[in-house]
Design an enzyme around this catalytic site. Structure first.
Site, PDB file in Angstrom:
ATOM      1  N   GLY A  23     -51.162  55.419  24.468  1.00 38.25           N
ATOM      2  CA  GLY A  23     -50.250  56.477  24.062  1.00 38.25           C
ATOM      3  C   GLY A  23     -49.045  55.943  23.324  1.00 38.25           C
ATOM      4  O   GLY A  23     -47.919  56.421  23.491  1.00 38.25           O
ATOM      5  N   ASN A  25     -48.183  55.977  20.130  1.00 36.01           N
ATOM      6  CA  ASN A  25     -47.739  56.543  18.855  1.00 36.01           C
ATOM      7  C   ASN A  25     -46.455  57.355  18.986  1.00 36.01           C
ATOM      8  O   ASN A  25     -45.830  57.699  17.981  1.00 36.01           O
ATOM      9  CB  ASN A  25     -48.841  57.415  18.242  1.00 36.01           C
ATOM     10  CG  ASN A  25     -49.192  58.608  19.112  1.00 36.01           C
ATOM     11  OD1 ASN A  25     -49.890  58.435  20.116  1.00 36.01           O
ATOM     12  ND2 ASN A  25     -48.737  59.799  18.766  1.00 36.01           N
ATOM     13  N   GLY A  29     -44.224  55.289  25.041  1.00 37.64           N
ATOM     14  CA  GLY A  29     -45.238  54.341  24.592  1.00 37.64           C
ATOM     15  C   GLY A  29     -44.857  53.683  23.281  1.00 37.64           C
ATOM     16  O   GLY A  29     -45.007  52.462  23.111  1.00 37.64           O
ATOM     17  N   TYR A 176     -50.257  68.340  37.785  1.00 30.16           N
ATOM     18  CA  TYR A 176     -49.589  67.189  37.170  1.00 30.16           C
ATOM     19  C   TYR A 176     -49.051  66.251  38.247  1.00 30.16           C
ATOM     20  O   TYR A 176     -49.262  65.037  38.197  1.00 30.16           O
ATOM     21  CB  TYR A 176     -48.448  67.653  36.266  1.00 30.16           C
ATOM     22  CG  TYR A 176     -47.637  66.492  35.701  1.00 30.16           C
ATOM     23  CD1 TYR A 176     -48.173  65.661  34.720  1.00 30.16           C
ATOM     24  CD2 TYR A 176     -46.357  66.219  36.168  1.00 30.16           C
ATOM     25  CE1 TYR A 176     -47.457  64.586  34.216  1.00 30.16           C
ATOM     26  CE2 TYR A 176     -45.624  65.143  35.672  1.00 30.16           C
ATOM     27  CZ  TYR A 176     -46.177  64.334  34.699  1.00 30.16           C
ATOM     28  OH  TYR A 176     -45.478  63.265  34.210  1.00 30.16           O
TER      29      TYR A 176
END
Length: 305
Positions: A23, A25, A29, A176
């Site tokens: 992750g 991008n 991250g 979550y």
């Protein structure tokens, strides 16, 4: 006033080392990948969108022109993509750390390609699968690390063991939180098993506090808080500090690192509290077994009595 705790300035030189950041991008991250590249590391940006990954690489190279970066295609909602990515990553000359950062937060009910509820499937099962598949490669490098990202949301979370796949009910924030408890239990159990096996790999956990990133894209009306989030919450670059400490700093095997500031939301990184469920060996063993059954991938580490 100088921030207490670990910050990006404390990251030592990483020349000659190789990291995978999932992750990478955007958000935490991206900031993790940028900071590691600036310290001389080779960084594989593990993302599902090639265009966005290439844009991230270009942004980092604007800061560090000679950054050693590569794109690693991976879709955490597809176990076959994870397996292919692990094979490609294993061709690297060395691998010093796998930083499991990718995740989704509170989407509408959605499913992975194999039919798992998306948050449990991506946040935990995808992390479990990639980590398991790369343990052999990581074991070639003494001192290598597996970093797993949990969240303050893991506290108070519960598993519905009879409905892990949300066939009967779905409350997005509860799911979550459960996926983040799964992350915490995974690095807890992985650490126990690695140490019992005298493995050269260290497992460690972290959380970014409450960072203002695109992770909350599904939160709807709550996104109106973004203009003032910088005042209340961690920025993405500061949210990366616990990850950077877990990946490069002096840590305890199986430790958990997060912001030391107000209520664990922001500030320099250090040891962070976790719930009693997150260090429950019975829950950890059960989740481990469920994860193997779901993914068909066995890390090959014996249980700890």
């Amino acid at each position: 006033m100088k921030s207490t705790g670990f910050t990006e300035n404390d990251v030592p030189d990483q020349s000659g080392k190789c990291f995978i950041v999932t992750g990478a991008n955007t958000g935490v991250g991206f900031e993790t990948a940028r900071a590691l590249a600036q310290r001389g590391a080779r960084v594989l940006l593990a993302c599902r969108d090639k265009t966005k990954a290439q844009e991230a690489i270009a942004r980092i190279r604007q800061i560090t022109s000679n950054a050693d970066l590569a794109f690693l295609l991976i879709d955490f909602a597809d176990l076959s993509s994870i397996q292919a990515a692990a094979k490609r990553a294993s061709l690297e000359p060395r691998l010093d750390a796998l930083i499991n950062n990718a995740g989704v937060m509170a989407p509408p009910l959605m499913r992975t390609k194999q039919g798992f509820e998306l948050q449990f499937g991506v946040n935990h099962l995808g992390c479990f699968a990639l980590t398991s598949l790369l343990l052999t490669k990581l074991s070639e490098t003494p001192g290598s690390r597996v970093v797993i990202t949990s969240s303050v949301a893991h506290k108070g979370a519960r598993f519905d063991w009879d409905d892990l796949n949300a066939e009967r009910s779905y409350k997005r924030m509860e799911r979550y939180a459960a996926s983040k408890l799964a992350n915490a239990l995974f690095f807890f159990e992985l650490d126990r098993r690695l140490r019992a096996a005298n493995s050269p790999i260290t497992a460690v956990g972290c959380h970014p506090g409450i960072a203002s990133t695109s992770l909350g894209r599904y939160m709807g009306a709550l996104q109106i808080l973004n203009p003032i989030a910088g005042i209340l919450l961690n920025s993405a670059d500061k949210g990366a500090w616990p990850t950077l400490q877990a990946a490069t700093g002096i840590i305890q095997p199986g430790g958990y690192y997060g912001p030391k500031g107000f209520r664990g939301i922001r500030g320099g990184a250090g040891e962070a509290p976790r719930s009693t469920d997150a260090i429950d060996p019975t829950l950890a063993q059960r989740l481990w077994d469920v994860s193997i059954a779901a993914t068909g991938i066995d890390p090959g580490l014996s249980s700890v009595s």
